[in-house]
Design a protein around this motif. Sequence first.
Motif, PDB file in Angstrom:
ATOM      1  N   UNK A 151       0.822  -1.033   0.004  1.00 30.00           N
ATOM      2  CA  UNK A 151      -0.121  -0.111   0.143  1.00 30.00           C
ATOM      3  C   UNK A 151       0.754   1.314  -0.123  1.00 30.00           C
ATOM      4  N   UNK A 152       1.983   1.399   0.846  1.00 39.68           N
ATOM      5  CA  UNK A 152       2.775   2.520   1.044  1.00 39.68           C
ATOM      6  C   UNK A 152       3.675   2.498  -0.176  1.00 39.68           C
ATOM      7  N   UNK A 153       4.107   1.673  -0.909  1.00 36.03           N
ATOM      8  CA  UNK A 153       4.764   1.521  -1.907  1.00 36.03           C
ATOM      9  C   UNK A 153       4.285   1.964  -3.305  1.00 36.03           C
ATOM     10  N   UNK A 154       2.901   1.466  -3.304  1.00 31.13           N
ATOM     11  CA  UNK A 154       2.183   1.675  -4.428  1.00 31.13           C
ATOM     12  C   UNK A 154       1.976   3.258  -4.634  1.00 31.13           C
ATOM     13  N   UNK A 155       1.762   4.224  -3.662  1.00 27.54           N
ATOM     14  CA  UNK A 155       1.554   5.531  -3.718  1.00 27.54           C
ATOM     15  C   UNK A 155       2.972   6.047  -4.134  1.00 27.54           C
ATOM     16  N   UNK A 156       3.991   5.583  -3.589  1.00 30.94           N
ATOM     17  CA  UNK A 156       5.520   6.081  -4.100  1.00 30.94           C
ATOM     18  C   UNK A 156       5.666   5.684  -5.675  1.00 30.94           C
ATOM     19  N   UNK A 157       5.385   4.622  -6.187  1.00 29.37           N
ATOM     20  CA  UNK A 157       5.635   4.243  -7.371  1.00 29.37           C
ATOM     21  C   UNK A 157       4.466   4.362  -8.191  1.00 29.37           C
ATOM     22  N   UNK A 158       3.399   4.997  -8.045  1.00 29.29           N
ATOM     23  CA  UNK A 158       2.252   5.402  -8.774  1.00 29.29           C
ATOM     24  C   UNK A 158       1.793   4.076  -9.385  1.00 29.29           C
ATOM     25  N   UNK A 159       1.277   3.157  -8.477  1.00 24.49           N
ATOM     26  CA  UNK A 159       0.860   2.024  -8.830  1.00 24.49           C
ATOM     27  C   UNK A 159      -0.583   1.970  -8.515  1.00 24.49           C
ATOM     28  N   UNK A 160      -1.353   1.067  -8.733  1.00 25.71           N
ATOM     29  CA  UNK A 160      -2.812   0.998  -8.492  1.00 25.71           C
ATOM     30  C   UNK A 160      -2.740   0.136  -7.022  1.00 25.71           C
ATOM     31  N   UNK A 161      -3.320   1.053  -6.011  1.00 26.36           N
ATOM     32  CA  UNK A 161      -3.071   0.674  -4.754  1.00 26.36           C
ATOM     33  C   UNK A 161      -3.923  -0.544  -4.399  1.00 26.36           C
ATOM     34  N   UNK A 162      -5.214  -0.677  -4.706  1.00 28.95           N
ATOM     35  CA  UNK A 162      -6.063  -1.609  -4.537  1.00 28.95           C
ATOM     36  C   UNK A 162      -5.298  -3.156  -5.080  1.00 28.95           C
ATOM     37  N   UNK A 163      -4.819  -3.067  -6.297  1.00 30.07           N
ATOM     38  CA  UNK A 163      -4.458  -4.035  -6.829  1.00 30.07           C
ATOM     39  C   UNK A 163      -3.054  -4.653  -6.334  1.00 30.07           C
ATOM     40  N   UNK A 164      -2.391  -3.343  -5.746  1.00 26.07           N
ATOM     41  CA  UNK A 164      -1.061  -3.994  -4.891  1.00 26.07           C
ATOM     42  C   UNK A 164      -1.419  -4.516  -3.809  1.00 26.07           C
ATOM     43  N   UNK A 165      -2.422  -4.325  -3.036  1.00 26.60           N
ATOM     44  CA  UNK A 165      -2.664  -4.776  -1.802  1.00 26.60           C
ATOM     45  C   UNK A 165      -3.249  -6.199  -2.266  1.00 26.60           C
ATOM     46  N   UNK A 166      -4.104  -6.510  -3.185  1.00 27.00           N
ATOM     47  CA  UNK A 166      -4.823  -7.575  -3.702  1.00 27.00           C
ATOM     48  C   UNK A 166      -3.772  -8.608  -4.006  1.00 27.00           C
ATOM     49  N   UNK A 167      -2.485  -8.209  -4.702  1.00 26.48           N
ATOM     50  CA  UNK A 167      -1.304  -9.072  -5.121  1.00 26.48           C
ATOM     51  C   UNK A 167      -0.709  -9.799  -3.763  1.00 26.48           C
ATOM     52  N   UNK A 168      -0.580  -8.774  -2.538  1.00 22.70           N
ATOM     53  CA  UNK A 168       0.031  -9.086  -1.333  1.00 22.70           C
ATOM     54  C   UNK A 168      -0.802 -10.147  -0.531  1.00 22.70           C
ATOM     55  N   UNK A 169      -2.309  -9.992  -0.698  1.00 22.43           N
ATOM     56  CA  UNK A 169      -3.073 -10.588   0.233  1.00 22.43           C
ATOM     57  C   UNK A 169      -3.132 -12.164  -0.584  1.00 22.43           C
ATOM     58  N   UNK A 170      -3.341 -12.081  -1.808  1.00 25.96           N
ATOM     59  CA  UNK A 170      -3.419 -13.177  -2.688  1.00 25.96           C
ATOM     60  C   UNK A 170      -2.154 -14.131  -2.438  1.00 25.96           C
ATOM     61  N   UNK A 171      -1.030 -13.404  -2.638  1.00 25.19           N
ATOM     62  CA  UNK A 171       0.314 -14.116  -2.181  1.00 25.19           C
ATOM     63  C   UNK A 171       0.231 -14.785  -0.933  1.00 25.19           C
ATOM     64  N   UNK A 172      -0.292 -13.906   0.072  1.00 24.54           N
ATOM     65  CA  UNK A 172      -0.321 -14.581   1.382  1.00 24.54           C
ATOM     66  C   UNK A 172      -1.025 -15.588   1.661  1.00 24.54           C
ATOM     67  N   UNK A 173      -2.356 -15.692   0.897  1.00 27.07           N
ATOM     68  CA  UNK A 173      -3.413 -16.648   1.190  1.00 27.07           C
ATOM     69  C   UNK A 173      -2.691 -18.025   0.078  1.00 27.07           C
ATOM     70  N   UNK A 174      -1.994 -17.882  -0.787  1.00 32.44           N
ATOM     71  CA  UNK A 174      -1.669 -19.039  -1.536  1.00 32.44           C
ATOM     72  C   UNK A 174      -0.312 -19.705  -0.776  1.00 32.44           C
TER      73      UNK A 174
END
Length: 185
Positions: A144-167
């Motif tokens: 979430x923090x890095x997405x703002x710094x790198x101009x990335x889609x925050x919701x998708x960034x958190x989704x990637x992190x969360x899906x990876x955690x679940x898997x």
Amino acid sequence: GDGYKIKVLMDQRSAPIQPLLRVTLVDRFSGLFALVWVSCVLVLFVPQLADFRVWSVAGLVLSMVAALVAFRLLPGTVRTQWLQTSTYSLAVQLAQTIAVAGLVIALQETSAWAGYLLLFLISSVAAMVPLTIGGAGAREFTFLTGAGFLSLHAEKAVAIAFIFYLVSTAVSLTGIAYSFRKVSV
């Protein structure tokens, strides 16, 4: 996790704690070097970090020199373990990065692939800090923090992190079957 691993090895092999701590530290440092190496390469592909490319190449070279110096300073048996764990660590980090690249593709964020992968590697370091159980929340906060710094889609960034955690949690849970079996050594 490391403490449990050391306890199991002490119980199964009647090994003293000092060599097990040494091997665990070697394992941690080799994993950290692998994270740094892959991260330094990814920085080269993140447009928002163009000003840091020279530092990234310097960091890659310096970390490789540091790894070589550390390798040469280690005693013989630990040196063999260092080389083996470094190779495994690099392979694991690359495999996990490829898995996250699959998530990036699935979420149709291919134009900023390097930024998401770099955030993943940075979040891996954050997840190692023992502030949460299994890194839960630390990885997502980093994304979430890095997405703002790198101009990335925050919701998708958190989704990637969360899906990876679940898997990764689901895959890790399959190890329960081995935890309750008696293993003869």
